[in-house]
Design a protein around this motif. Structure first.
Motif, mmCIF file in Angstrom:
data_model
loop_
_atom_site.group_PDB
_atom_site.id
_atom_site.type_symbol
_atom_site.label_atom_id
_atom_site.label_comp_id
_atom_site.label_asym_id
_atom_site.label_seq_id
_atom_site.Cartn_x
_atom_site.Cartn_y
_atom_site.Cartn_z
ATOM 1 N N ARG A 170 -38.318 -18.611 -0.901
ATOM 2 C CA ARG A 170 -39.613 -17.971 -1.122
ATOM 3 C C ARG A 170 -39.431 -16.460 -1.036
ATOM 4 N NH1 ARG A 170 -41.302 -22.391 2.099
ATOM 5 N NH2 ARG A 170 -42.768 -23.754 1.011
ATOM 6 N N GLY A 171 -40.307 -15.750 -1.741
ATOM 7 C CA GLY A 171 -40.280 -14.293 -1.700
ATOM 8 C C GLY A 171 -39.453 -13.710 -2.838
ATOM 9 N N ALA A 172 -39.531 -12.361 -2.969
ATOM 10 C CA ALA A 172 -38.801 -11.652 -4.029
ATOM 11 C C ALA A 172 -38.143 -10.411 -3.424
ATOM 12 C CB ALA A 172 -39.746 -11.274 -5.167
ATOM 13 N N PRO A 173 -37.011 -10.560 -2.707
ATOM 14 C CA PRO A 173 -36.361 -9.414 -2.081
ATOM 15 C C PRO A 173 -35.810 -8.438 -3.115
ATOM 16 C CG PRO A 173 -34.963 -11.338 -1.952
ATOM 17 C CD PRO A 173 -36.271 -11.814 -2.493
ATOM 18 N N SER A 174 -35.595 -7.211 -2.696
ATOM 19 C CA SER A 174 -35.026 -6.184 -3.577
ATOM 20 C C SER A 174 -33.533 -6.406 -3.732
ATOM 21 C CB SER A 174 -35.272 -4.801 -2.980
ATOM 22 O OG SER A 174 -34.535 -4.656 -1.775
ATOM 23 N N ALA A 175 -32.968 -5.739 -4.734
ATOM 24 C CA ALA A 175 -31.526 -5.841 -4.974
ATOM 25 C C ALA A 175 -30.754 -5.349 -3.768
ATOM 26 C CB ALA A 175 -31.154 -5.060 -6.227
ATOM 27 N N ALA A 176 -31.288 -4.324 -3.079
ATOM 28 C CA ALA A 176 -30.588 -3.802 -1.897
ATOM 29 C C ALA A 176 -30.563 -4.840 -0.782
ATOM 30 C CB ALA A 176 -31.271 -2.522 -1.423
ATOM 31 N N ASP A 177 -31.681 -5.532 -0.586
ATOM 32 C CA ASP A 177 -31.715 -6.565 0.451
ATOM 33 C C ASP A 177 -30.761 -7.713 0.112
ATOM 34 O OD1 ASP A 177 -33.591 -5.158 1.900
ATOM 35 O OD2 ASP A 177 -35.312 -6.180 0.972
ATOM 36 N N ILE A 178 -30.748 -8.089 -1.171
ATOM 37 C CA ILE A 178 -29.846 -9.172 -1.613
ATOM 38 C C ILE A 178 -28.395 -8.757 -1.420
ATOM 39 C CG2 ILE A 178 -29.092 -10.517 -3.601
ATOM 40 C CD1 ILE A 178 -32.016 -10.287 -4.645
ATOM 41 N N ALA A 179 -28.072 -7.507 -1.745
ATOM 42 C CA ALA A 179 -26.703 -7.014 -1.583
ATOM 43 C C ALA A 179 -26.289 -7.078 -0.119
ATOM 44 C CB ALA A 179 -26.598 -5.585 -2.116
ATOM 45 N N GLY A 189 -38.424 -6.645 -7.182
ATOM 46 C CA GLY A 189 -37.751 -7.746 -6.491
ATOM 47 C C GLY A 189 -37.216 -8.812 -7.436
ATOM 48 N N TRP A 190 -36.504 -9.757 -6.849
ATOM 49 C CA TRP A 190 -35.895 -10.865 -7.600
ATOM 50 C C TRP A 190 -36.192 -12.173 -6.872
ATOM 51 C CZ3 TRP A 190 -33.055 -9.858 -12.097
ATOM 52 C CH2 TRP A 190 -32.767 -8.509 -12.324
ATOM 53 N N LYS A 191 -36.437 -13.238 -7.654
ATOM 54 C CA LYS A 191 -36.682 -14.540 -7.048
ATOM 55 C C LYS A 191 -36.040 -15.643 -7.885
ATOM 56 C CE LYS A 191 -40.698 -16.402 -7.141
ATOM 57 N NZ LYS A 191 -42.176 -16.636 -6.971
ATOM 58 N N TYR A 229 -28.545 -9.581 -13.061
ATOM 59 C CA TYR A 229 -28.839 -9.621 -14.499
ATOM 60 C C TYR A 229 -28.039 -10.742 -15.188
ATOM 61 C CZ TYR A 229 -31.850 -5.525 -14.731
ATOM 62 O OH TYR A 229 -32.918 -4.668 -14.600
ATOM 63 N N GLU A 230 -26.836 -10.976 -14.727
ATOM 64 C CA GLU A 230 -26.035 -12.093 -15.270
ATOM 65 C C GLU A 230 -26.724 -13.423 -14.968
ATOM 66 O OE1 GLU A 230 -21.804 -14.258 -14.130
ATOM 67 O OE2 GLU A 230 -21.948 -12.073 -13.888
ATOM 68 N N LEU A 231 -27.215 -13.575 -13.733
ATOM 69 C CA LEU A 231 -27.900 -14.806 -13.350
ATOM 70 C C LEU A 231 -29.214 -14.966 -14.088
ATOM 71 C CD1 LEU A 231 -27.169 -14.706 -9.511
ATOM 72 C CD2 LEU A 231 -26.261 -16.383 -11.141
ATOM 73 N N ARG A 232 -29.889 -13.836 -14.395
ATOM 74 C CA ARG A 232 -31.129 -13.930 -15.159
ATOM 75 C C ARG A 232 -30.858 -14.438 -16.569
ATOM 76 N NH1 ARG A 232 -35.163 -8.946 -16.718
ATOM 77 N NH2 ARG A 232 -33.444 -8.518 -18.148
ATOM 78 N N ALA A 233 -29.758 -13.973 -17.171
ATOM 79 C CA ALA A 233 -29.413 -14.436 -18.518
ATOM 80 C C ALA A 233 -29.124 -15.940 -18.541
ATOM 81 C CB ALA A 233 -28.205 -13.656 -19.035
ATOM 82 N N LEU A 234 -28.644 -16.458 -17.414
ATOM 83 C CA LEU A 234 -28.330 -17.893 -17.325
ATOM 84 C C LEU A 234 -29.540 -18.714 -16.862
ATOM 85 C CD1 LEU A 234 -24.794 -17.630 -15.681
ATOM 86 C CD2 LEU A 234 -25.306 -18.249 -18.049
ATOM 87 N N GLY A 235 -30.649 -18.038 -16.551
ATOM 88 C CA GLY A 235 -31.866 -18.762 -16.197
ATOM 89 C C GLY A 235 -32.008 -19.103 -14.730
ATOM 90 N N TYR A 236 -31.192 -18.465 -13.849
ATOM 91 C CA TYR A 236 -31.258 -18.792 -12.422
ATOM 92 C C TYR A 236 -32.251 -17.918 -11.654
ATOM 93 C CZ TYR A 236 -27.224 -21.894 -12.823
ATOM 94 O OH TYR A 236 -26.399 -22.925 -13.159
ATOM 95 N N VAL A 237 -32.424 -16.657 -12.078
ATOM 96 C CA VAL A 237 -33.328 -15.756 -11.367
ATOM 97 C C VAL A 237 -34.240 -15.057 -12.370
ATOM 98 C CG1 VAL A 237 -31.640 -15.383 -9.511
ATOM 99 C CG2 VAL A 237 -31.730 -13.784 -11.438
ATOM 100 N N GLU A 238 -35.313 -14.489 -11.836
ATOM 101 C CA GLU A 238 -36.216 -13.700 -12.666
ATOM 102 C C GLU A 238 -36.689 -12.485 -11.849
ATOM 103 O OE1 GLU A 238 -39.093 -16.567 -13.747
ATOM 104 O OE2 GLU A 238 -40.045 -16.651 -11.771
ATOM 105 N N ARG A 239 -37.017 -11.407 -12.585
ATOM 106 C CA ARG A 239 -37.397 -10.178 -11.906
ATOM 107 C C ARG A 239 -38.911 -10.133 -11.717
ATOM 108 N NH1 ARG A 239 -35.071 -4.109 -13.221
ATOM 109 N NH2 ARG A 239 -36.036 -3.083 -11.416
#
Length: 414
Positions: free
Chosen positions: A358-367, A396-398, A382-392
């Motif tokens: 749950r939630g949409a942490p920032s790229a810095a938090d994910i890093a 944030g990202w979720k 961005y690679e994972l978004r292209a594969l359909g695993y994450v969305e912006r």
């Protein structure tokens, strides 16, 4: 069309015109010839001595079959190792024995007698030492020696469950497809399922009976045993017309164990006779295997004790063949399903694992949670978004629904 094992030279029996030695008698067909004294003596002993009689076996080893038979016919002096009462009983049986009559009855029923040392005798039965059969009565066309070279015994409970019958039939069919001969005892339950599974798979099967091979037992399996005799082999130690007894079933099991490369027990209670076969196989240095069942099933309790005692756990024919077969006959590796996320590079999987449900942490938090740099995290996101695993979502990202579903596909993987 007769079923034969799927390996070279199933070993059809030679006819009289091709010659034979004095170790085979009562061959079906015209002009079978006169049996020699060794055959007559062993046919006589099969009527007088009980199967597995180690004292009688010692007499045969030390004196020879012909002299042992002569001493039993004459009645005096008694042979060593038995009481006067037992000697009198053996002599009474000897007085009624008629080997020529037994051979004639066998010939009429299409049965032959095979002696140790003959061309059809399976040499592995010699491992039984003084408990070795004096000879075997064989019904069916193929060569017992050739079929026994690549054989597995499959035994288990008579009062088996549906699971036991299913596993026995499936294992037998799988062994048949791989060119293995399935040996069992012709009884109800697991034995019958094993024979039927083999025949259904177009394979070769051998029934080892605790009675004369001309009188199928149990009666309810007359059709099955007749079919086995037509497409495979029915064998036993007892002469034509002889009946089964509880003890004969027990001692019969040593032949099943010695004849084959290994024994598989499918279902067995703690006092099951099939465990006698398995323990005989262990003593003889044969492979011993067990098919596990429910921990709560009394009919599998004997198998589980066998496994605790060192038998090998098997679940299909490939695992049986891996154990008893030749070098290179390996069972396939057992692996779980390959999930799409398993194909990701390790760095991408690390980023994906850092995203919460749950939630949409920032790229810095994910890093930070993935122990990498923000720039590397952004590139992987961005690679994972292209594969359909994450969305912006804004800054944030979720995880996407696809990622959530694929993550739940194997809950035990974490």
């Amino acid at each position: 069309m007769s079923a034969v094992p799927r390996h070279p030279d199933p070993g059809g029996l030679p006819g009289p015109a091709r010659g034979r030695d004095d170790h085979t008698a009562a061959l079906p067909g015209p002009a079978p010839g006169l049996p020699g004294p060794e055959v007559l003596a062993r046919v006589f002993l099969s009527r007088v001595l009980e199967p597995g009689d180690v004292t009688g076996g010692r007499w045969v080893r030390e004196l020879g079959a012909v002299d042992t038979a002569r001493r039993l016919r004459e009645g005096t002096p008694p042979l060593p190792g038995v009481s006067d009462r037992r000697w009198a009983g053996l002599c009474a049986r000897a007085a009624r024995a008629d080997p020529e009559r037994d051979l004639a009855a066998a010939r009429e029923a299409g049965v032959r007698f095979v002696c140790p040392g003959g061309g059809e005798w399976p040499a592995q039965l010699d491992d039984l030492a003084d408990a070795r059969p004096t000879g075997l009565w064989v019904r069916g066309r193929p060569s017992l020696r050739m079929w026994a070279l690549r054989s597995v015994s499959l035994v288990g409970a008579r009062a088996c469950t549906e699971y036991g019958a299913h596993m026995a039939g499936t294992l037998a069919a799988g062994l048949a497809e791989r060119g293995w001969v399935v040996v069992s005892g012709g009884a109800y339950g697991v034995d019958g399922a094993a024979h039927r599974g083999t025949l259904a798979g177009g394979g070769a099967t051998v029934a080892v009976l605790a009675c004369g091979v001309d009188r199928p037992y149990p009666r309810g399996h007359t059709g099955l045993i007749t079919r086995i005799a037509q497409q495979g082999l029915v064998i036993g130690e007892l002469p034509p017309g002889d009946h089964p007894t509880p003890n004969r079933f027990i001692v019969r099991n040593r032949v099943i164990a010695a004849l084959t490369r290994g024994t598989v027990v499918v279902e067995a209670a703690l006092r099951s006779g099939s465990l006698v076969t398995a323990r005989a196989a262990q003593r003889l240095g044969r492979h011993t295997m067990g098919v596990p069942g429910p921990a709560t099933s009394a009919r599998s309790a004997g198998v589980h004790e066998l496994l605790r005692g060192g038998a090998t756990l098997v679940t299909d024919a490939a695992e049986v063949v891996e154990l008893v077969g030749d070098i290179g006959e390996l069972a396939p590796d057992r692996r779980g399903p390959v999930l799409p996320r398993d194909l990701l590079e390790p760095e991408a999987r690390q980023i994906l694992a850092a995203l919460p449900a749950r939630g949409a942490p920032s790229a810095a938090d994910i890093a930070r949670d993935a122990r990498t740099t923000p720039d590397d995290a952004v590139a992987r996101l961005y690679e994972l978004r292209a594969l359909g695993y994450v969305e912006r979502h804004g800054d944030g990202w979720k995880l996407t629904r696809q990622a959530m579903i694929s993550g739940r596909a194997d809950p035990d993987a974490c």
